[in-house]
Design a protein around this motif. Structure first.
Motif, PDB file in Angstrom:
ATOM      1  N   PRO A 361       0.815  -1.223   0.000  1.00 26.94           N
ATOM      2  CA  PRO A 361       0.000   0.000   0.000  1.00 26.94           C
ATOM      3  C   PRO A 361       0.844   1.267   0.000  1.00 26.94           C
ATOM      4  O   PRO A 361       0.494   2.252  -0.663  1.00 26.94           O
ATOM      5  CB  PRO A 361      -0.816  -0.118   1.295  1.00 26.94           C
ATOM      6  N   LEU A 362       1.955   1.238   0.740  1.00 27.70           N
ATOM      7  CA  LEU A 362       2.798   2.426   0.810  1.00 27.70           C
ATOM      8  C   LEU A 362       3.477   2.709  -0.531  1.00 27.70           C
ATOM      9  O   LEU A 362       3.501   3.849  -1.006  1.00 27.70           O
ATOM     10  CB  LEU A 362       3.848   2.257   1.906  1.00 27.70           C
ATOM     11  N   LEU A 363       4.003   1.656  -1.170  1.00 27.54           N
ATOM     12  CA  LEU A 363       4.660   1.843  -2.466  1.00 27.54           C
ATOM     13  C   LEU A 363       3.680   2.371  -3.509  1.00 27.54           C
ATOM     14  O   LEU A 363       4.042   3.185  -4.365  1.00 27.54           O
ATOM     15  CB  LEU A 363       5.269   0.528  -2.942  1.00 27.54           C
ATOM     16  N   LEU A 375      15.515   2.979  -5.099  1.00 29.59           N
ATOM     17  CA  LEU A 375      14.638   2.627  -3.980  1.00 29.59           C
ATOM     18  C   LEU A 375      14.339   1.130  -3.982  1.00 29.59           C
ATOM     19  O   LEU A 375      14.414   0.477  -2.934  1.00 29.59           O
ATOM     20  CB  LEU A 375      13.327   3.418  -4.058  1.00 29.59           C
ATOM     21  N   TYR A 376      13.999   0.572  -5.143  1.00 31.51           N
ATOM     22  CA  TYR A 376      13.662  -0.853  -5.201  1.00 31.51           C
ATOM     23  C   TYR A 376      14.878  -1.716  -4.867  1.00 31.51           C
ATOM     24  O   TYR A 376      14.748  -2.780  -4.251  1.00 31.51           O
ATOM     25  CB  TYR A 376      13.085  -1.199  -6.571  1.00 31.51           C
ATOM     26  N   GLY A 377      16.052  -1.263  -5.253  1.00 30.87           N
ATOM     27  CA  GLY A 377      17.264  -1.988  -4.875  1.00 30.87           C
ATOM     28  C   GLY A 377      17.479  -1.964  -3.371  1.00 30.87           C
ATOM     29  O   GLY A 377      17.809  -2.989  -2.749  1.00 30.87           O
ATOM     30  N   ASP A 378      17.257  -0.799  -2.761  1.00 31.83           N
ATOM     31  CA  ASP A 378      17.402  -0.677  -1.300  1.00 31.83           C
ATOM     32  C   ASP A 378      16.355  -1.531  -0.576  1.00 31.83           C
ATOM     33  O   ASP A 378      16.646  -2.150   0.461  1.00 31.83           O
ATOM     34  CB  ASP A 378      17.247   0.785  -0.885  1.00 31.83           C
ATOM     35  N   LEU A 379      15.153  -1.570  -1.113  1.00 33.37           N
ATOM     36  CA  LEU A 379      14.093  -2.384  -0.507  1.00 33.37           C
ATOM     37  C   LEU A 379      14.436  -3.870  -0.566  1.00 33.37           C
ATOM     38  O   LEU A 379      14.196  -4.604   0.414  1.00 33.37           O
ATOM     39  CB  LEU A 379      12.757  -2.130  -1.219  1.00 33.37           C
ATOM     40  N   THR A 380      14.976  -4.313  -1.677  1.00 34.52           N
ATOM     41  CA  THR A 380      15.342  -5.716  -1.816  1.00 34.52           C
ATOM     42  C   THR A 380      16.403  -6.094  -0.789  1.00 34.52           C
ATOM     43  O   THR A 380      16.316  -7.131  -0.123  1.00 34.52           O
ATOM     44  CB  THR A 380      15.866  -6.000  -3.239  1.00 34.52           C
TER      45      THR A 380
END
Length: 386
Positions: A361-363, A375-380
């Protein structure tokens, strides 16, 4: 003739002898005064009424009820628990007229017992309150303004059995939309109690016989958490067409309210974020950039390591992101991403379901400029670390 003139009957301490007519008159005056909770914002507290009220009701209640009520003011919690058990039995077996006659006295003791430091006292208090409403039915309506605000505190008690008992009786007494109607009827008294407990002195409603500083502090924290819970319930269930803005202004402009999100007691912190979420959900953009900015700053403050508080905090954040102009509330959007990564990287502080509940929901609601490849790399990496 010639004898001594007849003297009036002497009474102890020169007090006037009791009479049923005078007692009824005094009782009527007490019942028709302004609601106890309507006077809370003036700083005049309920406990001063206790001895007067007990004296008045003594004249019209049965001896069993009188004795039970007198024991409720004892210092020993075991005595209070036994008195509540006796009172519960009396409520269930007495005729309805006697139960209705006991209601004025109950309104005085209910507040004190609901915030009692002994959790079993609080549990039996809610059992008595539910029973007295069940037996009295509609005849309890004249006392609703005094009792419902405290009842809403009780349904947010940190002791499970007390909270469950209060909630069960509240649901059975006000099924369906009736609870919303009751809250609308008592909204002035509810807000008065909330204001006094959150920006006034919550210790003022505590039993003066609680002398240990740590016990008083614990009880005051319970009052604050319960008041925040009552505020959240008011914000959620008050019909949308009824305005609440004027009543909220004293709260939202008071510094003590904004300090509660960092309170030492995690129950208070969790209740604050839940109330903040309800406030955002109800008022939305009407809150304005100033209040909205303060809310976002509190939500994005230091990381929260308790799962229950973190869940309430992220829920408030998700509600904030639904506000049309929410980006005007947030001065540092990169701080939002930082808090998200911190939570994921630390395994949502022991509650893995929290990560699943907030991540997608936040993304979905993040602005395009934040949803970068980086951001997606950091999230992974954060997910693997968590």
């Amino acid at each position: 003739m010639g004898g001594k003139s007849k003297q009036s009957q002497r009474t102890k301490n020169n007090a006037r002898p009791s009479s049923s007519g005078r007692s009824a008159e005094l009782l009527n005056n007490v019942i028709n005064t302004e609601s106890t909770f309507g006077a809370l914002s003036t700083g005049k507290m309920v406990p001063a009424l206790f001895p007067t009220m007990t004296t008045i009701i003594d004249n019209i209640l049965s001896n069993e009820f009188v004795l039970a009520f007198k024991k409720l003011n004892k210092k020993d919690p075991i005595t209070r628990i036994k008195a509540l058990q006796e009172l519960l039995e009396l409520i269930n077996k007495s005729d309805i007229e006697e139960v209705v006659a006991a209601l004025p006295n109950w309104t005085v003791f209910y507040l004190m017992l609901t915030v009692d430091n002994d959790r079993k006292v609080r549990e039996f208090t809610q059992a008595c309150n539910g029973a007295i409403f069940s037996r009295s039915g509609r005849r309890a309506a004249p006392h609703l303004r005094r009792l419902l605000p405290v009842w809403l505190l009780a349904v947010h008690d940190d002791y499970g059995p007390a909270r469950h008992t209060a909630s069960t009786h509240l649901d059975s007494t006000f099924p369906g939309v009736k609870l919303s109607e009751a809250i609308a009827f008592c909204k002035t008294e509810i807000m008065a109690l909330v204001l006094d407990n959150l920006i006034g002195n919550p210790e003022a409603i505590l039993n003066k016989k609680i002398e240990a500083p740590e016990e008083r502090q614990s009880a005051a924290s319970r009052v604050r958490a319960g008041s925040l819970g009552a505020l959240g319930l008011l914000l959620r269930l008050l019909p949308p067409h009824l305005p609440l803005d004027p009543a909220l202004q004293p709260l939202l402009s008071a510094a003590p309210f904004w300090k509660l999100h960092a309170h030492d007691d995690h129950h208070v912190r969790a209740a604050w974020f839940e109330a903040a979420g309800r406030l955002i959900e109800r008022e939305g953009g009407r809150l304005g950039e100033t209040v909205g900015g303060r809310l976002s700053a509190a939500i994005l403050a230091q990381p929260e390591r308790r799962p229950d508080v973190a869940a309430a905090r992220w829920a408030a954040l998700l509600l904030m992101l639904r506000v049309e102009d929410w980006q005007k509330w947030v001065q540092k959007k990169d701080l939002l991403v930082k808090r998200l990564l911190d939570t994921i990287e630390n395994g949502a502080w022991g509650d893995a379901s929290l990560a699943g509940d907030i991540l997608l929901p936040l993304l979905a609601r993040l602005p395009e400029d934040l949803r970068s490849k980086e951001l997606y790399g950091d999230l992974t990496r954060a997910l693997f670390a968590g």
